[in-house]
Design an enzyme around this catalytic site. Structure first.
Site, short mmCIF file in Angstrom:
data_model
loop_
_atom_site.label_atom_id
_atom_site.label_comp_id
_atom_site.label_asym_id
_atom_site.label_seq_id
_atom_site.Cartn_x
_atom_site.Cartn_y
_atom_site.Cartn_z
N GLU A 85 -5.11 4.87 -8.57
CA GLU A 85 -5.34 4.29 -9.90
C GLU A 85 -4.07 4.33 -10.74
O GLU A 85 -3.82 3.42 -11.55
CB GLU A 85 -6.46 5.04 -10.61
CG GLU A 85 -7.83 4.83 -9.99
CD GLU A 85 -8.22 3.36 -9.94
OE1 GLU A 85 -7.91 2.62 -10.90
OE2 GLU A 85 -8.84 2.95 -8.93
N HIS A 145 -4.31 -0.95 3.36
CA HIS A 145 -3.14 -0.38 4.02
C HIS A 145 -2.24 0.32 3.01
O HIS A 145 -1.75 1.43 3.24
CB HIS A 145 -2.35 -1.47 4.74
CG HIS A 145 -1.04 -0.99 5.31
ND1 HIS A 145 -0.98 -0.21 6.44
CD2 HIS A 145 0.24 -1.14 4.89
CE1 HIS A 145 0.28 0.09 6.70
NE2 HIS A 145 1.04 -0.46 5.77
#
EC number: 1.2.4.4
Length: 445
Positions: A121, A336
């Site tokens: 985040e 990824h």
């Protein structure tokens, strides 16, 4: 070829996947898998002189034209200890770890998970430039790290933060590296998640794919020559196994008989490329016998299976000076990296299955609950505590300045060469003229 056929016979003859898989590791004194000859029509020779004498292979003559089929082995079995509900399948495979160690496994995995969520985040908010999560693969890191000695040398790829977490690498240093502040051991000169720690025997991550594989073999060969009673473990993904460096590393390790564990995290995807487009053979473990390397495939979401396989591989690698290959089957739940959007190449339902039905953290939690070592009250308290710890380190990292720009030019040469000194002077002139356009107040003076 005889090696592969022999392995197939061993797997068919043994009952249960766990015994079959561990047998590959537990053959005393074996070099490679058990050797026998395929059930083909072979010529009988009256004397030794009539048998093949070629120096490049150990084989027999046959008198029938036949090409080797790639699917000669129907599928290397996957060794596991726990089922998805955390129940021990075969009591003889239970590692019988003490409560304190199992709790450390669990807390390391969950703390890593919490750190991942906050730093992911953080990148999305523009606070750091890049991040890679470890969602779904925590069991491969922590299970293998727990089976090693603390002095064993680790070469990682970029998704092995759990190894450092298990070795008690401070949260403050994880954060410092991702923020590139003055507390970063790398002095802000690496991308985020490129950790390294000399004291914890963890070689600094480098971005180029698979370069760590031959480097790790060289380190293992040095340990062998020094009689260091030490193993090197080298982590990589199944995508990296397609690089030429993997071939070079495997072959050198086998021919030089190096005490190294090749640990492949087969998580299903090389960025956006699924395994179905990466190779046609049976994964990565199937390649080991071709190089003369003892190999095993384990359930990477089963922390005990990973622990058992790594512990046995370590014991034998040191005792016998030979390489081992562990393929840990797992699933990359996250993107990824923050540069990737995995919804473009896989479905939400696919990801949700692994997140909800077959997660390594959930499996170990079920085990702890069944043992009476953990309960919901402890779970809530630990989740709250772990988040607080991560947030404290996060806030501390944000307040610290970046390293002095002059550190760009240090730590390469003992004496700075003229050309590098010229670049340093050029940067100083540039900043003196245009410094107002740079956030120099964010950097250490």
């Amino acid at each position: 070829m005889a090696v592969a056929i022999a392995a197939a016979r061993v797997w068919r003859l043994n009952r249960g996947l766990s015994q079959a898989a561990l047998l590959l590791l537990r053959q005393p004194g074996a070099r490679g898998l058990a050797r026998s000859h395929p059930p083909r029509q072979q010529q009988q020779f009256s004397s030794l002189d009539d048998k093949p004498q070629f120096p490049g292979a150990s084989a027999e003559f046959i008198d029938k034209l036949e090409f080797i089929q790639p699917n000669v082995i129907s599928g290397i079995p996957i060794y596991r200890v726990m089922d998805r509900q955390g129940q021990i399948i075969n009591p003889s495979e239970d590692p019988h770890l003490p409560k304190e160690k199992v709790l450390k496994l669990y807390k390391s995995m969950t703390l890593l998970n919490t750190m991942d969520r906050i730093l992911y985040e953080s990148q999305r908010q523009g606070r750091i430039s890049f991040y890679m999560t470890n969602y779904g693969e925590e069991g491969t890191h922590v299970g293998s790290a727990a089976a090693l000695d603390n002095t064993d040398l680790v070469f990682g790829q970029y998704r092995e933060a759990g190894v450092l977490m298990y070795r008690d690498y401070p949260l403050e240093l994880f954060m410092a590296q991702c923020y590139g502040n003055i507390s970063d051991l790398g002095k802000g000169r690496q991308m985020p998640v490129h950790y390294g720690c000399k004291e914890r025997h963890f070689v600094t991550i480098s971005s180029p794919l698979a370069t760590q594989i031959p480097q790790a073999v060289g380190a293992a060969y040095a340990a062998k020559r020094a009689n260091a009673n030490r193993v090197v473990i080298c982590y990589f993904g199944e995508g990296a196994a397609s690089e030429g460096d993997a071939h070079a590393g495997f072959n050198f390790a086998a021919t030089l008989e190096c005490p190294i564990i090749f640990f492949c995290r087969n998580n299903g995807y090389a960025i956006s490329t699924p395994t179905s487009e990466q190779y046609r053979g049976d994964g990565i473990a199937a390649r080991g016998p071709g190089y003369g390397i003892m190999s095993i495939r384990v359930d990477g979401n089963d922390v005990f299976a990973v622990y058992n396989a790594t512990k046995e591989a370590r014991r034998r690698a040191v005792a016998e000076n030979q390489p081992f290959l562990i393929e840990a089957m797992t699933y990359r739940i996250g993107h990824h990296s923050t540069s990737d959007d995995s919804s473009a190449y896989r479905s939400v339902d696919e990801v949700n299955y692994w997140d909800k039905q077959d997660h390594p953290i959930s499996r170990l939690r079920h085990y702890l609950l069944s043992q009476g070592w953990w309960d919901e009250k402890q779970e809530k308290a630990w989740r709250k505590q772990s988040r607080r710890k991560v947030m404290e380190a996060f806030e501390q990292a944000e307040r610290k300045p970046k390293p002095n720009p002059n550190l760009l030019f240090s730590d390469v040469y003992q004496e700075m060469p003229a050309q590098l000194r010229k670049q340093q002077e050029s940067l100083a002139r540039h900043l003196q003229t245009y410094g107002e356009h740079y956030p120099l107040d964010h950097f250490d003076k």
